[in-house]
Design an enzyme around this catalytic site. Structure first.
Site, PDB file in Angstrom:
ATOM      1  NE  ARG A  10      10.864  -8.973  13.527  1.00 60.50           N
ATOM      2  CZ  ARG A  10      10.051  -9.973  13.188  1.00 60.50           C
ATOM      3  NH1 ARG A  10       8.911  -9.706  12.589  1.00 60.50           N
ATOM      4  NH2 ARG A  10      10.379 -11.219  13.428  1.00 60.50           N
ATOM      5  CG  HIS A  29       3.868 -10.506   7.893  1.00 62.23           C
ATOM      6  ND1 HIS A  29       3.796 -10.653   9.259  1.00 62.23           N
ATOM      7  CD2 HIS A  29       4.741  -9.500   7.663  1.00 62.23           C
ATOM      8  CE1 HIS A  29       4.584  -9.751   9.832  1.00 62.23           C
ATOM      9  NE2 HIS A  29       5.176  -9.043   8.884  1.00 62.23           N
ATOM     10  CE1 TYR A  49       5.326  -5.461   6.339  1.00 61.16           C
ATOM     11  CE2 TYR A  49       7.046  -4.437   7.669  1.00 61.16           C
ATOM     12  CZ  TYR A  49       6.389  -5.575   7.223  1.00 61.16           C
ATOM     13  OH  TYR A  49       6.785  -6.809   7.673  1.00 61.16           O
ATOM     14  CE1 TYR A  54      10.383  -3.918  10.995  1.00 59.81           C
ATOM     15  CE2 TYR A  54      10.406  -5.097   8.913  1.00 59.81           C
ATOM     16  CZ  TYR A  54       9.860  -4.884  10.167  1.00 59.81           C
ATOM     17  OH  TYR A  54       8.803  -5.639  10.590  1.00 59.81           O
ATOM     18  CG  HIS A  58       9.589 -10.714   8.462  1.00 56.30           C
ATOM     19  ND1 HIS A  58      10.458  -9.703   8.846  1.00 56.30           N
ATOM     20  CD2 HIS A  58       8.339 -10.210   8.646  1.00 56.30           C
ATOM     21  CE1 HIS A  58       9.756  -8.650   9.248  1.00 56.30           C
ATOM     22  NE2 HIS A  58       8.460  -8.933   9.131  1.00 56.30           N
TER      23      HIS A  58
END
Length: 234
Positions: A169, A174, A124, A162, A172
């Site tokens: 995870r 959001h 991110y 990650y 995905h």
């Protein structure tokens, strides 16, 4: 698979939750509201006195719902239809869908979506407190509205998985979806076939697993997925 344009989408109502009706697009009778998710995280909690994000590893928080807002939400992203910057590394992906009203069973025409994700490496834009983005720079995050049929579409790349703690995870994206008179929806979608879904505490309980198809265009290919959203009345 051949390319399908938006006019054909409207004419044939092929987006998953649409059904034919005398008034145009109508939500299928068996469709239920999209699962809303709550979260105790507040982005402002991660800012120091100078407004610099001091983000901790996502694995230090435990979610009590199917999905979580996560520590990387940032309000105020620009309105645009492309999440990633030009020539961003990764597999091209187009996501589309409609926002529906559960009570009226018709599209919502004034919905606003916040969408954010990791890059192809699973990073991110705020994962490094030592090298945070500028306060007005939004990487891999957008806001967008819907059209007169409740339709939305954006271009991005497939986000990378990650590691958190002892697990990984899965890929995905959001979503935060808001419309006047309806409950705010906070959720995230996953992708069918991802090997990390089964072991993930949130994805393994989610029914928002999107199947993508390969579209051939101008000598290349990209992935395309559909995610219809159903909002409950406030």
């Amino acid at each position: 698979m051949s390319r399908v344009n938006r006019r054909q989408l409207f004419q044939h109502s092929i987006l998953g939750l649409a059904a034919a009706g005398s008034g145009g697009l109508v939500l299928q009778a068996e469709a239920a509201p999209t699962e809303a998710t709550e979260d105790v995280h507040n982005y402002l909690d991660f800012l120091d006195k100078n407004g610099i994000p001091q983000v901790q590893p996502a694995g230090t928080w435990k979610g009590s719902h199917v999905d979580i807002l996560g520590p990387f939400y940032l309000p105020g992203a620009p309105l645009r239809g492309k999440i990633t910057s030009p020539l961003e590394p990764g597999k091209p992906l187009v996501m589309r869908g409609r926002v529906w009203a559960f009570d009226k069973r018709k599209p919502i025409v004034n919905a606003l979506l916040d969408v954010w994700q990791a890059d192809a490496e699973g990073r991110y834009d705020m994962t490094s407190p030592q090298n945070p983005p500028e306060w007005n720079e939004f990487r891999n995050r957008i806001r967008l509205g819907v059209d007169e049929t409740g339709y939305y579409e954006f271009e991005t790349i497939r986000p990378g998985a990650y590691g958190i703690g002892n697990g990984t995870r899965p890929s995905h994206i959001h979503y935060m979806v808001q419309a006047a008179g309806y409950k705010k929806l906070v959720t995230q979608i996953y992708f069918k076939g991802d090997p990390f879904i089964k072991s993930d505490p949130w994805a393994s309980k989610s029914n928002l697993i999107v199947e993508t198809v390969t579209i051939k265009e101008h000598g290349g290919t990209y992935q395309q997925g559909t995610f219809d959203i159903v909002l409950e009345k406030a």
